[in-house]
Design a protein around this motif. Structure first.
Motif, PDB file in Angstrom:
ATOM      1  N   GLN A 115       0.753  -1.245  -0.049  1.00 49.07           N
ATOM      2  CA  GLN A 115       0.081  -0.085  -0.033  1.00 49.07           C
ATOM      3  C   GLN A 115       0.816   1.509  -0.023  1.00 49.07           C
ATOM      4  O   GLN A 115       0.487   2.377  -0.808  1.00 49.07           O
ATOM      5  N   GLN A 119       0.682   4.105  -2.925  1.00 51.35           N
ATOM      6  CA  GLN A 119       0.246   5.540  -2.575  1.00 51.35           C
ATOM      7  C   GLN A 119       1.304   6.606  -2.693  1.00 51.35           C
ATOM      8  O   GLN A 119       1.111   7.708  -2.969  1.00 51.35           O
ATOM      9  N   ILE A 162      -9.488  -2.677   1.320  1.00 48.02           N
ATOM     10  CA  ILE A 162      -8.288  -2.607   0.680  1.00 48.02           C
ATOM     11  C   ILE A 162      -8.762  -2.428  -0.760  1.00 48.02           C
ATOM     12  O   ILE A 162      -7.926  -2.171  -1.740  1.00 48.02           O
ATOM     13  N   THR A 165      -7.039   0.988  -2.607  1.00 47.07           N
ATOM     14  CA  THR A 165      -5.428   0.573  -2.993  1.00 47.07           C
ATOM     15  C   THR A 165      -5.349  -0.325  -4.114  1.00 47.07           C
ATOM     16  O   THR A 165      -4.692   0.014  -5.215  1.00 47.07           O
ATOM     17  N   TRP A 169      -3.831   0.804  -7.730  1.00 47.05           N
ATOM     18  CA  TRP A 169      -2.788   0.119  -8.447  1.00 47.05           C
ATOM     19  C   TRP A 169      -3.059  -0.287  -9.674  1.00 47.05           C
ATOM     20  O   TRP A 169      -2.191  -0.165 -10.808  1.00 47.05           O
TER      21      TRP A 169
END
Length: 538
Positions: A115, A119, A162, A165, A169
């Protein structure tokens, strides 16, 4: 060669061809390895008469625990796992055990690390690390299934937290097979959570709709992942798991065929397929046996496949079976070879729930061997250790858990139970009271505490207060009323008739409560007229 021998040869070849077709495209004509012999021996032993089976003796368990305690003192988790003893009289494959130790305990990138990379705009670096993990999984004996383990650990908890995230991605790495595989993998687990564990007929339509929506999203991402890189094995694992919930047998078989074509020795793919082949998912014991047999032809490349040998007898016997009539002596046969953490934990828990500490401590210890940080398993093992006279080992475990997590009520409850087995009622009471302060009105703790006051120390006022708390908080539980009746009999106190009437009205149809009802009726018949009918305040 004469015509006779030639015809015999033709017939033999034809028969071999039929045998190859019957076992499917994977079996071929290769002679089964020694591991296949182990499967045959294991299945034959499993069907031996009960007299041929065995429970562990007290001496065997004592010797095992002494070796386990030595191993558990080793700081390094991998070395501890490798040094651990196998169950008494078992025939665990050393190569398979070593591979499973590495598989369970190898370091992997965490979700928090992944993560942070996403980020901070470093998704490409994450892709590179996962590509290296895939390479290591394919080429390094010391990194068995490392990419699969990353996916299980980081994307397999079914949490919707999640999702942002994973979406970020995919946006940052639109050609990353790992990003799409992770997204699909997570969606399958979210779909399982949305569906729940109830029968489909008892599952709300809204849950079914959510499951189907997530499975559709997962299918899109997983197919995209395979288009980008067909070597990404977690994608096939996720598709097999998805097939059990919705897409069905054809979908499962296609995912397995494609996955095993690119990674024939992959344990996670075969393990997922083994579950899908269970009769409850539309498979059969025959299909499970065939899969375990075929997998052993690749065990020389991946010893983890030996773990599949335990799956058929474990399913046939049902190691999650918590019925007291179960044939517990079959356990050592079921686990004659190393099995998965899940099977070992289930077996130990079932044995613990049915008062078989000689089995529970062995199989729960083996579960701790492969996942030592599982506090719940360690707590469950403690009661079995105390029952076998290994209170010192149980107490050491409890003290370690409390030191690591002093605000966890379960740890104090566990140590209180150990003290009870040691007949140290003063310390047992202190720990159970501490557990109750951390988790008020916990019925299990209240029951243990009430048992001390009512049946051990005969502190009737304290026992009465505990019974009253149980009755107020859990009026549909018989435990508090049994406790109250015990005090009314032994002190004695008035109000037994009220207790009896409540018991008959609420638990009269429960076969397990008939002894208590009969006993209360007998006490009432002997009581002085009128005294038993006095009412007590709740």
């Amino acid at each position: 060669m004469g015509s006779g021998p030639r015809w015999l040869l033709i017939v033999a070849i034809a028969l071999l061809g039929v045998g190859e077709w019957a076992w499917g495209i994977w079996s071929g004509m290769t002679q089964m390895t020694q591991l296949h012999t182990q499967l045959v021996r294991q299945q034959a032993a499993f069907h031996l008469p009960a007299a041929k089976r065995h429970l562990f003796t007290r001496d065997e368990v004592k010797t095992f625990l002494a070796a386990a305690k030595q191993a558990e003192a080793i700081k390094d988790p991998l070395q501890r796992c490798l040094a651990y003893p196998d169950p008494p009289r078992s025939h665990w494959s050393p190569d398979a055990v070593a591979a499973y130790c590495h598989y369970r305990l190898q370091p992997v990138i965490s979700f928090a690390e992944a993560q942070a990379l996403i980020q901070s705009g470093k998704a490409a670096e994450l892709d590179g690390r996962l590509a290296q993990a895939l390479h290591d999984q394919q080429t390094q004996a010391g990194s068995p299934g490392v990419l699969n383990q990353i996916f299980y650990q980081d994307f397999g908890n079914g949490s919707f937290d999640i999702r942002p995230t994973l979406d970020a991605w995919k946006r940052d790495s639109p050609t990353s097979a790992f990003a799409y595989a992770a997204s699909g993998f997570a969606d399958v687990e979210m779909a399982a959570n949305a569906r729940g564990s109830a029968y489909m007929s008892d599952t709300p339509q809204s849950n079914v709709d959510a499951m189907n929506r997530l499975l559709s999203q997962a299918d899109t991402d997983l197919r995209r992942a395979i288009e980008l890189n067909r070597q990404v094995t977690p994608a096939y694992v996720a598709m097999i798991n998805a097939g059990k919930m919705g897409p069905g047998r054809t979908y499962i078989d296609e995912a397995a065929r494609r996955g095993l074509a690119v990674a024939p020795a992959d344990y996670s793919i075969s393990s997922a397929l083994m579950v899908a082949e269970q009769p409850k998912w539309g498979g059969s014991l025959y299909a499970m046996t065939g899969l375990a047999r075929r997998a052993q032809t690749h065990a020389k490349d991946n010893p983890l496949l030996v773990l599949l040998l335990a799956e058929v007898p474990a399913y046939e016997y049902d190691v999650c079976n918590c019925e007291s009539r179960a044939d517990w002596a079959a356990y050592p046969t079921v686990f004659d070879n190393v099995a998965s953490l899940n099977l070992l934990s289930n077996a130990g828990s079932a044995a613990a729930s049915n008062n078989h500490p000689e089995l529970s401590v062995v199989y729960l210890s083996e579960a701790l061997r492969f996942q030592s940080a599982t506090d719940a398993i360690r707590r469950k093992r403690a009661s079995g250790l105390a029952a076998l006279g290994e209170s010192k080992m149980a107490l050491d475990d409890a003290n370690s858990l409390i030191a690591a997590d002093p605000k966890n009520a379960d740890n104090y409850q566990m140590r209180g139970i150990v003290y009870m087995d040691m007949a140290d009622n003063r310390h047992a009471e202190q720990d159970l009271e501490t557990a109750l302060a951390l988790n008020p009105d916990d019925i299990d703790v209240l029951s243990e505490l009430g048992n001390i006051y009512t049946n051990v120390t005969y502190e009737w006022d304290k026992g009465w207060d505990v019974a009253d708390r149980i009755i107020r908080k859990y009026p549909d539980s018989p435990g508090g009323w049994v406790m109250r009746a015990t005090i009314q009999e032994n002190q004695p106190r008035a109000g037994l008739n009220e207790t009896y009437q409540y018991f008959v009205n609420h638990f009269g149809n429960d076969p397990g409560m008939q002894w208590q009802i009969t006993h209360m009726r007998e006490l009432l018949a002997k009581a002085p007229q009128g005294d038993s009918a006095k009412t007590v305040s709740k």
